[in-house]
Design a protein around this motif. Structure first.
Motif, PDB file in Angstrom:
ATOM      1  N   ALA A  77      -3.150  -2.932  -5.813  1.00  0.00           N
ATOM      2  CA  ALA A  77      -4.147  -1.473  -5.316  1.00  0.00           C
ATOM      3  C   ALA A  77      -5.297  -2.206  -4.426  1.00  0.00           C
ATOM      4  N   ILE A  78      -6.194  -3.144  -4.888  1.00  0.00           N
ATOM      5  CA  ILE A  78      -7.357  -3.705  -4.289  1.00  0.00           C
ATOM      6  C   ILE A  78      -6.777  -4.089  -2.903  1.00  0.00           C
ATOM      7  N   SER A 131      -4.321  -3.282  -1.260  1.00  0.00           N
ATOM      8  CA  SER A 131      -4.099  -2.538  -0.251  1.00  0.00           C
ATOM      9  C   SER A 131      -5.555  -1.488   0.501  1.00  0.00           C
ATOM     10  N   ASP A 132      -6.474  -1.832  -0.265  1.00  0.00           N
ATOM     11  CA  ASP A 132      -7.090  -0.807   0.540  1.00  0.00           C
ATOM     12  C   ASP A 132      -8.235  -1.841   0.885  1.00  0.00           C
ATOM     13  N   ALA A 133      -8.458  -3.100   0.118  1.00  0.00           N
ATOM     14  CA  ALA A 133      -9.739  -4.130   0.520  1.00  0.00           C
ATOM     15  C   ALA A 133      -9.284  -5.134   1.395  1.00  0.00           C
ATOM     16  N   ALA A 184      -5.678  -5.096   2.944  1.00  0.00           N
ATOM     17  CA  ALA A 184      -4.566  -5.151   4.044  1.00  0.00           C
ATOM     18  C   ALA A 184      -4.863  -5.090   5.128  1.00  0.00           C
ATOM     19  N   SER A 185      -6.042  -4.444   5.283  1.00  0.00           N
ATOM     20  CA  SER A 185      -6.682  -3.780   7.603  1.00  0.00           C
ATOM     21  C   SER A 185      -6.378  -5.172   8.303  1.00  0.00           C
ATOM     22  N   CYS A 186      -7.027  -6.509   7.878  1.00  0.00           N
ATOM     23  CA  CYS A 186      -6.635  -7.491   8.667  1.00  0.00           C
ATOM     24  C   CYS A 186      -4.869  -8.829   7.741  1.00  0.00           C
ATOM     25  N   LEU A 202      -2.425  -7.382   6.459  1.00  0.00           N
ATOM     26  CA  LEU A 202      -1.201  -6.262   6.678  1.00  0.00           C
ATOM     27  C   LEU A 202      -1.073  -6.966   5.054  1.00  0.00           C
ATOM     28  N   GLU A 203      -0.784  -5.086   4.674  1.00  0.00           N
ATOM     29  CA  GLU A 203       0.644  -5.029   3.187  1.00  0.00           C
ATOM     30  C   GLU A 203       1.264  -6.026   2.955  1.00  0.00           C
ATOM     31  N   GLY A 229     -17.213 -14.343   1.499  1.00  0.00           N
ATOM     32  CA  GLY A 229     -16.783 -14.607   2.829  1.00  0.00           C
ATOM     33  C   GLY A 229     -16.216 -15.973   3.199  1.00  0.00           C
ATOM     34  N   SER A 259     -18.036 -10.756   2.959  1.00  0.00           N
ATOM     35  CA  SER A 259     -18.158 -10.989   1.666  1.00  0.00           C
ATOM     36  C   SER A 259     -18.268  -9.627   0.810  1.00  0.00           C
ATOM     37  N   LYS A 315     -18.932  -5.055  -3.145  1.00  0.00           N
ATOM     38  CA  LYS A 315     -17.966  -4.063  -3.217  1.00  0.00           C
ATOM     39  C   LYS A 315     -16.791  -4.397  -4.498  1.00  0.00           C
TER      40      LYS A 315
END
Lengths: 449, 240
Positions: free
Chosen positions: A332-333, A335-337, A339-341, A343-344, A377, A394, A398
């Motif tokens: 879950a983490i 996918s949200d934090a 996957a934008s870079c 990817l899923e 980071g 970093s 979060k």
């Protein structure tokens, strides 16, 4: 700019002259611009300066320059905001902080007054100009493999660099380690000085690679595990070590955690550009690439790759089974934090956002490197071919320690990866060690007050 | 080896700080390990700005602006009063993002906020002025004790500017700010204290603070199945 007056300087002078003439023709004088503040050369720029044919000992100086690059002297002998080779960088060893020396030709604070013999003894025996024992944070156990001619070339090259007057801080070592004499005992136990012996059964390329990797390149300084006394475990050469809260990964042919799946071309590209289709150079390796391997010749990099590919795979340990709850939360983490870079499906954008599947770095037995990267980071080392220093942000502000542990466990056990689950208490310790309990705002957070 | 990358980086920044001289970077793009531009969330449950009388007014008013109904929670249930309290106690309340010096002409709606009051001063001045008007109009009652229909009547009078308030407060200006801030508290990220349990996002089907939807760019007409997520996560991150 350059010590060898590169032709570009003349060109720049001509151009600014042209500008002045143009300004004079435009009627009212423009306000005069302040002199450009960038008198300093970047560390990589200094190392890449071309030694012209006309220079005295050009041949020896070029050799010295190449060997200084191969030895990655810059990474340690420069501190943040400091001048190249002036030293003062604090090395966090398990025993305390040791500061690197000034190796510019300044006569009083650097090595300007040293003789060839003194320099050779430092490199070969770990003994300073006044006969004092140097701490093995200075990697003389590896440097001792360089020949006398090599050391003379390095010394000659270093003497052409700009002299910087600077005295590094005193070391912070607890008693009795602060007594340099103690190093004598360490040397007796662990130090075997020797010149490189070529292996006649191997190719010239392999031997050249061996010379760099186990000589000046001192790869094992980080990539070989250390024993209780901080000496390299010679029976586990290049099987991975830890350095400054990062993990230097396994470089043997282990298919899961080492270079087993990498080709010679993969390794060469990584050393040249800091990136390849599988990984990016971060942590301490970012500086190794920027100041050393990216400035080497293609032949040197290829030789290193050929030698590394010949290393016997380290024995594999069966990783534990991850807890399904940790995998669910970690997924879950992710996918949200993440996957934008990345990817899923974890494929990322090769050479930009590293793919995560079947990844050696992520599957290291010690997950400190992954935890460190998520908390603090990371920055990919810039190189001439890939000058953009890509950054992973970093996540310390979060993600909680439990969340860092769960997402690490998920990443270490997805898309073909298999590695031991990550413990939240280890993340907590690392967060404390990195001083990241509170949010550190960037220099640009103007509106955070 | 260094914790910060880019050794021999010769400098820092010019980030708009007053009085900060411009500085020059050389060498490499500066980067500091562990640094982030984290949003300034709030913590705890205590109210720190509103007096108990102000709080009673705010709770009654925002629950008429966004009343609870079968579609979604009301503003009080979503934590809007707590959100307003902390915003007014902080930089927003002090009007740090506003030009508050004169001249204070009436202005047009297009010219934006024209009051001499910072937001905190506006709330502080407007609420007692409204209570004074309510007491005079409804036999000494407080706004929170009025029937919903009367509360709506007062709010509409404020919205249209028909109600004249004491203390130099423009009723329409205050209503506009209260309505806007109530929407913000209802719909903004839960780290600021409102939008409790992301209920407002669930109501409208907003998936929350995703970095981007790159993988959805070419998938037209499909519903994005992500449960809403805030800056600090969602229940799925921690459920044991």
């Amino acid at each position: 700019m350059g010590r060898f007056a590169p032709p570009l300087l003349g060109l720049a002078a001509a151009a600014s002259l042209g500008l002045a003439t143009w300004a004079a023709d435009q009627g009212p004088a423009l306000p005069s611009l302040p002199a450009h503040p960038l008198g300093a050369v970047t560390p990589a720029g200094l190392l890449a300066e071309i030694i012209p044919d006309g220079a005295q000992n050009a041949e020896q100086l070029r050799r010295g320059q190449a060997l200084t690059i191969a030895g990655d002297c810059m990474s340690c002998h420069i501190r943040d905001g400091g001048q190249p080779f002036a030293g003062g960088l604090g090395l966090n060893t398990p025993f305390g902080v040791i500061y690197s020396a000034n190796i510019t030709p300044d006569a009083n604070t650097g090595i300007g007054a040293w003789t060839n013999e003194q320099f050779y003894r430092a490199m070969h025996e770990g003994v300073g100009a006044h006969g004092e024992n140097l701490y093995p944070a200075f990697p003389y156990p590896w440097f001792s493999r360089a020949s006398r001619a090599d050391d003379e070339a390095i010394f000659a090259y270093l003497k052409t660099l700009p002299a910087v007057k600077y005295v590094p801080p005193a070391n912070h070592l607890p008693f009795p380690l602060n007594i340099r004499f103690m190093v004598k005992g360490w040397n007796l136990l662990f130090f075997r000085p020797h010149d490189v012996q070529a292996d006649a059964g191997q190719s010239a390329e392999w031997n050249h690679g061996a010379e760099i990797v186990s000589g000046l390149g001192h790869c094992g300084g980080c990539h070989t595990p250390l024993n209780f006394f901080g000496a390299a475990k010679s029976d586990q050469a290049l099987q991975g070590g830890d350095v400054d809260n990062w993990v230097a990964p396994n470089l043997t042919a282990n298919a899961r955690t080492g270079l087993g799946a990498w080709s010679v071309d993969d390794i060469s590209e990584y050393l040249r550009t800091g990136r390849n289709a599988r990984a990016s150079a971060g942590g301490s390796m970012a500086e190794v690439v920027s100041y050393s391997t990216s400035l080497m010749s293609d032949q040197d990099r290829r030789a290193i790759a050929v030698y590394l590919k010949s290393q016997t795979a380290s024995p594999d340990r069966a990783p534990g089974t991850p807890d399904p709850g940790a995998m669910r939360r970690g997924g879950a983490i992710y996918s949200d934090a993440c996957a934008s870079c990345h990817l899923e499906n974890g494929v990322g954008q090769p050479r930009f956002f590293p793919p995560l599947g079947h990844d050696a770095m992520l599957q290291q037995a010690d997950p400190t490197g992954l935890e460190h990267l998520i908390l603090a980071g990371g920055r990919v080392g810039p190189t001439a071919t890939r000058p953009s220093p890509l950054i992973m942000p970093s996540f310390a502000w979060k993600l909680t320690d439990d969340e860092v542990a769960d997402v690490s466990t998920f990443i270490r056990n997805s898309w073909g990866n298999q590695a031991a689950p990550v413990d939240a208490s280890k993340v907590r310790t690392l967060r404390r060690r990195l001083g990241l309990q509170a949010t550190h705002y960037t220099a640009n957070s103007g509106d955070q007050g | 080896m260094a914790g910060t990358a880019g050794a021999a980086v010769a400098a820092a920044r010019h980030d708009g700080m007053l009085g900060g001289p411009p500085q020059t970077f050389t060498g490499a793009v500066p980067w500091q390990e562990g640094a982030a531009d984290a949003p300034p969330g709030v913590s705890g449950t205590d109210f720190i700005f509103f007096t108990s009388a102000e709080r009673a007014f705010i709770e009654a008013a925002v629950d008429r602006l966004i009343p609870p109904d079968p579609v979604g929670p009301g503003a009080v249930e979503a934590g809007v009063p707590f959100f307003l309290d902390h915003q007014l106690a902080g930089q927003f309340g002090q009007g740090q993002h506003y030009f508050l010096a004169g001249p204070w002409s009436k202005g047009t709606p297009q010219q934006g906020y024209q009051s001499r009051f910072s937001p905190a001063q506006l709330y502080r001045a407007a609420i007692p002025a409204i209570e004074k008007y309510v007491a005079a109009t409804f036999n000494g009652a407080a706004f929170s004790k009025l029937a919903a229909a009367d509360q709506d009547k007062v709010l509409k009078g404020l919205e249209s500017g028909a109600i004249n308030l004491d203390g130099g407060v423009d009723s329409a200006t205050f209503f506009a700010m209260l309505l806007q801030n109530t929407r913000e508290g209802y719909l903004s990220d839960p780290i600021y204290g409102g939008n409790k349990d992301m209920a407002a996002w669930k109501m409208i089907g907003f998936p929350g603070a995703h970095y981007d939807y790159k993988e959805w760019v070419t998938r037209h007409g499909e519903r994005v199945p992500y449960p809403p997520v805030g800056f600090k996560g969602r229940p799925g991150w921690t459920e044991r």
